[in-house]
Scaffold this active site. Structure first.
Site, short mmCIF file in Angstrom:
data_model
loop_
_atom_site.label_atom_id
_atom_site.label_comp_id
_atom_site.label_asym_id
_atom_site.label_seq_id
_atom_site.Cartn_x
_atom_site.Cartn_y
_atom_site.Cartn_z
N LYS A 156 -7.45 4.30 -19.56
CA LYS A 156 -7.67 4.56 -21.04
C LYS A 156 -6.55 4.12 -21.77
CE LYS A 156 -11.58 6.17 -19.20
NZ LYS A 156 -12.00 5.97 -18.03
N ASP B 239 -6.04 17.47 -16.61
CA ASP B 239 -6.78 16.41 -17.26
C ASP B 239 -6.12 15.97 -18.13
OD1 ASP B 239 -7.63 13.74 -17.19
OD2 ASP B 239 -9.73 13.50 -16.32
N TYR C 212 -14.68 15.10 -16.82
CA TYR C 212 -15.20 13.85 -16.51
C TYR C 212 -17.17 13.78 -15.95
CZ TYR C 212 -15.01 8.67 -16.00
OH TYR C 212 -15.43 7.49 -15.48
N ARG D 8 1.33 -1.31 -0.36
CA ARG D 8 -0.03 -0.08 0.11
C ARG D 8 0.68 1.03 -0.03
NH1 ARG D 8 -2.04 2.74 4.42
NH2 ARG D 8 -2.17 0.39 5.81
#
Length: 402
Positions: free
Chosen positions: A212, A187, A115, A62
């Site tokens: 993507k 972004d 988005y 993590r």
């Protein structure tokens, strides 16, 4: 980065950046480090993430992981950043950045077209936590300047903007944001680092949905934030480790595999999109088509000035009944898939009704809603052009459109 590596091109960075050594017997393609924890010593690493140093060895996945670290090194190089931190999805990356930079009483300026998940996060979650949100048309730097307040901490824009592919001039926006004492995040998922490097244009952070184009195969989720080393280290210690949205090592390995072919894939995506845009622009059922690489795009000059690759995503509106045509396309298409998402090897198309997205995600009214409708009409078809033979994509669309 070694002096030799600094001379490499992006396609080579995507293959080799971050490798620590090349010794006889090493695998040419390293496998994923599928371990949750790593051997340590009593004084090697502090037990709290608050004590995590830049040179700390791997301790717990993590916090960091060799496979994830390799991906982060390549992403940072491709985006001309000092460092990168990855997350379990693109939404996790944006949420982590917002959590790190925004607190009760702060103000966010957000692209009014972005988005949908990011818009909903801002409208529903940030405001509930005492953060003010102002949405603006980020294609107009003057609109961003007018929205800035003394308590503005972050301006978040998306370019090209999903789903209408409207562009923002990062180099014009960044000085306005910094003069107000705020930071700029961009972004650039649709453009990819091969098409647009926001940090070089003045942004403080660049965000990607790795799901993507960077992964490219549609078989895993991932997200990343790239920026200055100190800011990224803070983001890792806080939002990544404490909120826990870490990228799984196997997902990182899948994304690394996709990253190796990003450069040739983007060339093919772009070439196919150019051919498909020409078909749609001359089709009697199509009213308007938007692709930054076309002279028909309203902001093509800005695209030429700032983008190295125009990517493979385009959108179009139609004459007549959009929902009925969506049903027809979904039934008739055999090469293009009727599905959400973008940036995959396979072509994907989906219809986005304007009324739905204005109501559920963007929450635009008045002039802002009218501006969106000027691009999208009653609904927009978003087409992520894949890497199939362009003739087959075109034939499929011609048959399906009728």
């Amino acid at each position: 980065m070694t002096n030799a590596a600094k001379q490499w091109g992006p396609a080579t960075w995507a293959l080799y950046m971050g490798e620590q050594h090349r010794q006889v017997g090493d695998p040419v393609t390293p496998g994923p480090a599928l371990s949750a924890s790593f051997l340590t010593a009593p004084n090697a690493v502090g037990f709290s993430a608050n004590d995590l140093g830049a040179a700390a060895p791997h301790f717990y996945t993590r916090w960091s992981n060799p496979t994830v670290e390799l991906l982060e090194a390549r992403l940072a190089a491709l985006d001309a950043g000092e460092a990168a931190v990855t997350f379990a999805s693109g939404m996790a990356a944006v949420a982590a950045l917002f959590s790190d930079r925004l607190h009760a009483g702060d103000h966010l300026v957000l692209s009014d077209v972005c988005y949908a998940g990011v818009a909903e996060l801002a409208h529903d979650e940030l405001t509930r936590n005492g953060i003010a949100v102002t949405t603006v048309d980020s294609s107009k730097p003057e609109a961003i300047a007018a929205a800035l307040r003394p308590n503005t901490r972050l301006v978040h824009i998306e370019t090209p903007a999903n789903p209408i592919l409207r562009l923002a001039d990062i180099a014009a926006i960044a000085p306005l944001v910094h003069a107000a004492g705020a930071e700029l995040s961009v972004d650039a998922t649709i453009a990819t680092p091969l098409g647009l490097r926001p940090l070089e244009l003045g942004a403080d952070y660049v965000v990607h949905s790795l799901t993507k184009y960077i992964c490219g195969h549609g078989d895993t989720l991932g997200g990343a934030v790239i920026g200055r080393a100190e800011a990224i280290a803070r983001l890792r210690r806080g939002s990544l480790i404490h909120l826990g949205g870490c990228l799984a090592p196997f997902s990182a390995w899948l994304i690394l595999r996709g990253l190796e072919t990003l450069a040739p894939r983007m060339r093919l995506h772009e070439a196919n999109a150019r051919a498909v845009e020409a078909l749609l622009a001359n089709h009697p059922k199509v009213k308007a088509v938007y692709w930054p690489g076309s002279p028909r795009h309203p902001q093509h000059e800005l695209a030429q000035r700032t983008m190295r690759c125009f990517s493979g995503l385009l959108s179009f509106t139609v004459n007549g009944d959009g929902p009925a045509l969506a049903e027809q396309l979904a039934e008739r298409m055999r090469v293009v898939s009727y599905a959400v998402s973008l940036g995959k090897t396979k072509s994907l198309l989906v219809y986005i009704p304007t009324e739905d997205i204005l109501r559920s995600s963007f929450r635009l009214t008045g002039d802002a809603a009218a501006s969106y409708r000027a691009w999208a009409g009653d609904g927009v078809f978003r087409l992520s052009v894949g890497i199939e033979d362009s003739a087959d994509i075109i034939a499929d669309l011609e048959t399906a459109l009728g």
